[in-house]
Design a protein around this motif. Structure first.
Motif, PDB file in Angstrom:
ATOM      1  N   ILE A 156     147.368 -28.154  16.964  1.00  0.00           N
ATOM      2  CA  ILE A 156     146.255 -28.588  17.816  1.00  0.00           C
ATOM      3  C   ILE A 156     146.332 -27.903  19.169  1.00  0.00           C
ATOM      4  CG2 ILE A 156     145.249 -30.567  19.006  1.00  0.00           C
ATOM      5  CD1 ILE A 156     146.196 -32.297  16.659  1.00  0.00           C
ATOM      6  N   GLU A 157     147.528 -27.808  19.726  1.00  0.00           N
ATOM      7  CA  GLU A 157     147.694 -27.172  21.038  1.00  0.00           C
ATOM      8  C   GLU A 157     147.254 -25.708  20.996  1.00  0.00           C
ATOM      9  OE1 GLU A 157     151.225 -26.376  24.378  1.00  0.00           O
ATOM     10  OE2 GLU A 157     151.648 -27.475  22.523  1.00  0.00           O
ATOM     11  N   ALA A 158     147.668 -24.977  19.933  1.00  0.00           N
ATOM     12  CA  ALA A 158     147.281 -23.567  19.812  1.00  0.00           C
ATOM     13  C   ALA A 158     145.782 -23.419  19.613  1.00  0.00           C
ATOM     14  CB  ALA A 158     148.042 -22.930  18.649  1.00  0.00           C
ATOM     15  N   GLU A 159     145.187 -24.245  18.751  1.00  0.00           N
ATOM     16  CA  GLU A 159     143.747 -24.153  18.495  1.00  0.00           C
ATOM     17  C   GLU A 159     142.947 -24.582  19.726  1.00  0.00           C
ATOM     18  OE1 GLU A 159     142.061 -23.002  15.906  1.00  0.00           O
ATOM     19  OE2 GLU A 159     143.866 -22.429  14.830  1.00  0.00           O
ATOM     20  N   ALA A 160     143.469 -25.547  20.485  1.00  0.00           N
ATOM     21  CA  ALA A 160     142.769 -25.982  21.692  1.00  0.00           C
ATOM     22  C   ALA A 160     142.740 -24.868  22.734  1.00  0.00           C
ATOM     23  CB  ALA A 160     143.434 -27.238  22.258  1.00  0.00           C
ATOM     24  N   ARG A 161     143.859 -24.152  22.884  1.00  0.00           N
ATOM     25  CA  ARG A 161     143.875 -23.019  23.817  1.00  0.00           C
ATOM     26  C   ARG A 161     142.868 -21.957  23.390  1.00  0.00           C
ATOM     27  NH1 ARG A 161     149.604 -23.486  23.632  1.00  0.00           N
ATOM     28  NH2 ARG A 161     149.644 -21.729  22.151  1.00  0.00           N
ATOM     29  N   ALA A 162     142.818 -21.660  22.088  1.00  0.00           N
ATOM     30  CA  ALA A 162     141.857 -20.674  21.596  1.00  0.00           C
ATOM     31  C   ALA A 162     140.417 -21.153  21.805  1.00  0.00           C
ATOM     32  CB  ALA A 162     142.112 -20.396  20.114  1.00  0.00           C
ATOM     33  N   ALA A 163     140.170 -22.440  21.618  1.00  0.00           N
ATOM     34  CA  ALA A 163     138.816 -22.972  21.793  1.00  0.00           C
ATOM     35  C   ALA A 163     138.371 -22.894  23.247  1.00  0.00           C
ATOM     36  CB  ALA A 163     138.761 -24.422  21.302  1.00  0.00           C
TER      37      ALA A 163
END
Length: 390
Positions: A205-212
């Motif tokens: 979630i942390e990685a995808e949130a940064r990408a988002a």
């Protein structure tokens, strides 16, 4: 569609060609407006030429039930100016229709292409057995994983840390499972498979949130274009369209509150409002603090388990837990709750959180990817009842 035109100071060629170009472009535009009633659509085209000069300006104004969009172009040829103006108006119309249909929430071609199938078929028997073993390890933890992802994504969207609708619970759960499949032989042995999956989910979630946060929004407009005109007041038709396209899986803090039975309406309303205030405060917590508070007060884990999962010391967990509890207590009091009700909300945090089973469609998709069958059994196996029948 109602069409109105106005020409000022055009030369003879412009007066002859402008109506022809406008009728042609308006007909093309009208094909994209079939969802609106024709009598509610109004297109105004104004073409002017500076007296004594050759510079031409075209102003387009498209009135729709949902508001007004406009475009303006200038140049030295009547036909190129009108074509560019209608093209700009068409781009803004496409963005408006996309927002009305909430396309940014479901239309992500690249992500859909990646998640259409969770995994390709296993290349050999060894990989098939490996996937089946992994599924056996995680099957009993899928509901917990689903709720961990759902809660954390809801908090991130509520706090504005992730654009609403940019990520989905289904894709994050799938990404977590794929991440686990890649490294499950190297998983730590000091805590359970469920705790290991929880840690993977948080990192995913942390990685995808940064990408988002870094991604360009789906409805972003070019800086070279004139901003859209502000829309007017919504009509009854607008409201009906909005309700029709409202997504069923929209994440709301209210959905994190568990339903209660057997209590009076007034007591229920008070408890629900306190629980909502608690979730709003949880959304505002720093991410690490929220993880600690959730592990200790919502998932009822021990400080030692929490420290192992989050790779923290016991002293850090105790310090963060105390600070997080004080923060939540203060926020509940600021929201208008009495100190004793704030304490009650914190004490009942575990029972106030709704636990929702993973959708069967998602579970079947995972089982099919890992074992080759929707029921979670590898190809070529049969259950006891089938053996009994034969």
């Amino acid at each position: 569609m109602n069409l109105m035109t106005a020409f000022r100071n055009l030369d003879s060629y412009g007066r002859r060609r402008a109506p022809e170009v406008i009728r042609h472009e308006a007909a093309l535009l009208e094909r994209r407006l079939v969802r609106f009633r024709p009598e509610l659509v109004r297109l105004e085209v104004s073409v002017s030429q500076t007296r004594g000069k050759k510079r031409i300006r075209a102003d387009l104004r498209l009135g729709l039930p949902t508001g007004v969009i406009a475009a303006r172009e200038e140049g030295f040829g009547i036909e190129p100016v009108l074509h560019r103006a209608f093209a700009a108006l068409g781009r803004r119309l496409d963005r408006l229709l996309s927002r009305l249909a909430r396309a940014p929430e479901w239309k992500r071609p690249a992500r859909r292409a990646r998640t259409g199938r969770l995994l390709p078929p296993a290349p050999d028997r060894a990989e098939a057995d490996r996937r089946a073993l992994f599924f056996d390890l995680i099957e009993d933890h899928l509901d917990h994983l689903y709720n961990v992802v759902r809660r954390e994504l809801t908090y991130l969207e509520a706090s504005g840390a992730v654009p609403a609708g940019r990520l989905s619970v289904r894709s994050l759960v799938a990404a977590t499972i794929l991440s686990g499949l890649e490294r499950f032989e190297q998983r730590p042995t000091e805590f359970s498979v469920g705790d290991w999956l929880t840690g993977l989910a948080w990192r995913t979630i942390e990685a995808e949130a940064r990408a988002a946060r870094r991604a360009v929004p789906d409805d972003a407009a070019s800086l070279d274009e004139t901003p859209d005109q502000p829309a007017g007041e919504p009509t009854a038709a607008d409201q009906e369209m909005f309700e029709f396209y409202q997504p069923d899986d929209l994440l709301l803090l209210e959905d994190l509150v568990a339903d209660e039975d057997g209590e009076g309406a007034e007591t229920l309303a008070v408890r629900r409002e306190a629980a909502l205030a608690l979730h709003r405060a949880l959304a505002d917590l720093p991410v690490l603090w929220r993880k600690v508070v959730q592990r200790l007060h919502i998932e009822d884990e021990t400080p030692e388990q929490t420290a192992a999962v989050l790779d923290l010391s016991a002293q850090e967990v105790a310090r963060i837990a105390e600070a997080g509890r004080a923060f939540l207590h203060q926020r509940l009091i600021e929201a208008g709750h009495a100190p004793d009700s704030a304490e009650a909300a914190l004490a009942d945090a575990e029972t106030e959180v709704a636990q929702i089973p993973q959708p069967l469609e998602d579970r079947d998709r995972i089982a099919t990817a890992m074992t080759g069958n929707r029921d979670g059994r590898p190809h070529g196996t049969s259950n006891t009842a089938e053996h009994a029948d034969h």
